[in-house]
Write an enzyme that holds these catalytic residues in place. Structure first.
Site, PDB file in Angstrom:
ATOM      1  N   SER A 208       0.838  -1.199   0.000  1.00 12.24           N
ATOM      2  CA  SER A 208       0.000   0.000   0.000  1.00 12.24           C
ATOM      3  C   SER A 208       0.879   1.258   0.000  1.00 12.24           C
ATOM      4  CB  SER A 208      -0.952  -0.039   1.199  1.00 12.24           C
ATOM      5  OG  SER A 208      -1.936   0.966   1.102  1.00 12.24           O
ATOM      6  N   ASP A 334      -9.850  -2.978  -6.504  1.00 12.67           N
ATOM      7  CA  ASP A 334      -9.348  -2.281  -5.318  1.00 12.67           C
ATOM      8  C   ASP A 334      -9.905  -0.857  -5.279  1.00 12.67           C
ATOM      9  OD1 ASP A 334      -7.892  -1.068  -3.285  1.00 12.67           O
ATOM     10  OD2 ASP A 334      -5.948  -1.818  -3.962  1.00 12.67           O
ATOM     11  N   HIS A 363      -8.156  -4.580  -1.501  1.00 11.35           N
ATOM     12  CA  HIS A 363      -6.941  -3.880  -1.082  1.00 11.35           C
ATOM     13  C   HIS A 363      -6.221  -4.706  -0.021  1.00 11.35           C
ATOM     14  CE1 HIS A 363      -4.343  -0.394  -0.711  1.00 11.35           C
ATOM     15  NE2 HIS A 363      -4.436  -0.474   0.605  1.00 11.35           N
TER      16      HIS A 363
END
Length: 400
Positions: A208, A334, A363
């Site tokens: 991320s 996502d 995600h």
């Protein structure tokens, strides 16, 4: 007797006792299975800028060619994203903590897993090492980090986790935290790790925001980077598009408000030193990540506006400058990183970069199996790519 016989043979009580009800259940189940096999379970898309890297991934990382079967009862993106922290196991890892000093006087916390019991790499001076970068408010105790450490341990490798300033319990010594655009702390960490284990090969994995920071670092440093390889998971490629997606009503309710409160809690923990330079009360009134960045992050790092910060933080603009093998895994569904903002064209023009896109996964989700407690699709990508880089890395020396 006649009455009981009648009820037993003529009157079926309950859904499964009814022929019609059973037919409905079986029909629905068959339809769901068909839909799952046709529309959900699919092979990922692999985009690579060069044939050499593409072939390396096909040979050494076969998971890129395999059908990804998301957990059949929670394949939807938001469900995968929300459930992963709760359903995946947290392997026990005994870290060795090290605090290092940054040039501005701040301190950075590193958590080492030395893996001194490694049978395949008993010499600690040459033991392959993976630098791990967690997400926005993540630490070395996140389940996805622990799973990567576990995969590395099984392969005989060592890990070191870079915790961003102020998130893992250590004090802030200066009024500064971190952001996706600023890579100064990451540069300090990489230089320190390479000095500490100068004979050991080093690669990195970012998740991320950690992946965004890592990609930005690679783009800025270009050929100066000495990492053997990089793998990035669920990175947000265009921050403008990421924040716009998270501001949609449902996603704002499910994710944006919660992440904003997490960021504010982190700031509030260090209020004593931060309020010397910033209006913390104003920051604590932010309702979204964008408002938080406008009031705090872009101000802290000296950007003229929040748009300037978002532009600088977006790795999509730096893909062309990456000079080491980098594999990027994203899910097309996502909501944190919408697929229309994936750097497809930029990847096609750089032989050092490959983009692997699954149709589902959310995600940092990528759950698979009936009860996804252990390894995920993301973990398998990490394991195979890491092993491929460390054990067959010479084939990646010149990807042009």
């Amino acid at each position: 007797f006649d009455l009981s016989h009648y009820f037993k043979n003529q009157v079926k009580v309950g859904l499964f006792g009814s022929g019609v009800g059973l037919s409905v259940v079986l029909g629905f189940s068959a339809a769901y299975v068909c839909y799952y096999l046709i529309s959900v379970a699919k092979k990922p898309i692999l985009i690579a800028g060069g044939k050499k890297f593409h072939q390396f991934l096909r040979d050494k990382c076969p998971v890129v060619s395999e059908t990804y079967y998301p957990t059949f009862w929670c394949w939807e993106s938001r469900v995968q994203t929300l459930l992963r922290p709760f359903v995946t196991a947290k392997p026990w890892v005994n870290y060795r903590n090290e605090l290092i000093t940054a040039p501005d006087g701040g301190q950075i916390s590193l958590d080492w897993f030395d893996n001194d019991d490694s049978a395949s790499h008993p010499d600690q001076s040459t033991r392959p090492t993976v630098l791990l970068l967690p997400g926005l408010t993540g630490t070395s105790r996140e389940s996805y980090i622990l799973h990567m450490v576990q995969q590395s341990r099984d392969l005989g490798y060592r890990c070191v986790v870079f915790n961003n300033r102020g998130v893992s319990g250590e004090k802030l010594l200066t009024p500064r935290t971190y952001c996706a655009a600023n890579t100064e702390d990451l540069e300090v960490v990489i230089e320190h790790v390479q000095r500490t284990i100068d004979k050991a090969p080093l690669m990195a994995a970012g998740v991320s925001m950690g992946g965004m920071m890592l990609a930005n670092y690679l783009g800025r440093k270009g050929s100066e980077v000495r990492l053997k390889g990089v793998v990035v998971f669920s990175a947000g490629w265009d921050v403008f598009e990421c924040t716009a997606s998270l501001e949609k009503p449902l996603d704002r309710f499910l994710f944006n408000s919660y992440l904003t409160s997490c960021l504010q809690a982190s700031v509030d923990r260090h209020r004593t030193i931060l309020e010397k330079k910033y209006d913390i009360d104003h920051v604590m009134k932010a309702k979204t990540i964008r408002e938080f960045d406008e009031r705090f992050t872009s101000v802290m790092f000296g950007y003229p506006s929040n748009d300037d910060y978002y532009r600088d933080a977006s790795p999509i603009h730096k893909i062309k400058s990456v000079q080491v093998p980098m594999l990027c895994l994203n899910a097309a569904d996502d909501v944190f990183s919408p697929n229309h903002a994936f750097p497809v064209e930029a990847v096609k023009q750089n032989p050092n970069v490959a983009l692997l896109i699954t149709y589902h996964g959310g995600h940092i989700g990528f759950l698979e199996g009936l009860w996804p407690r252990q390894s995920t699709y993301m973990d398998r990508v990490f394991r195979q790519f890491t092993k491929g880089v460390f054990e067959n890395g010479r084939s990646l020396d010149d990807l042009h």
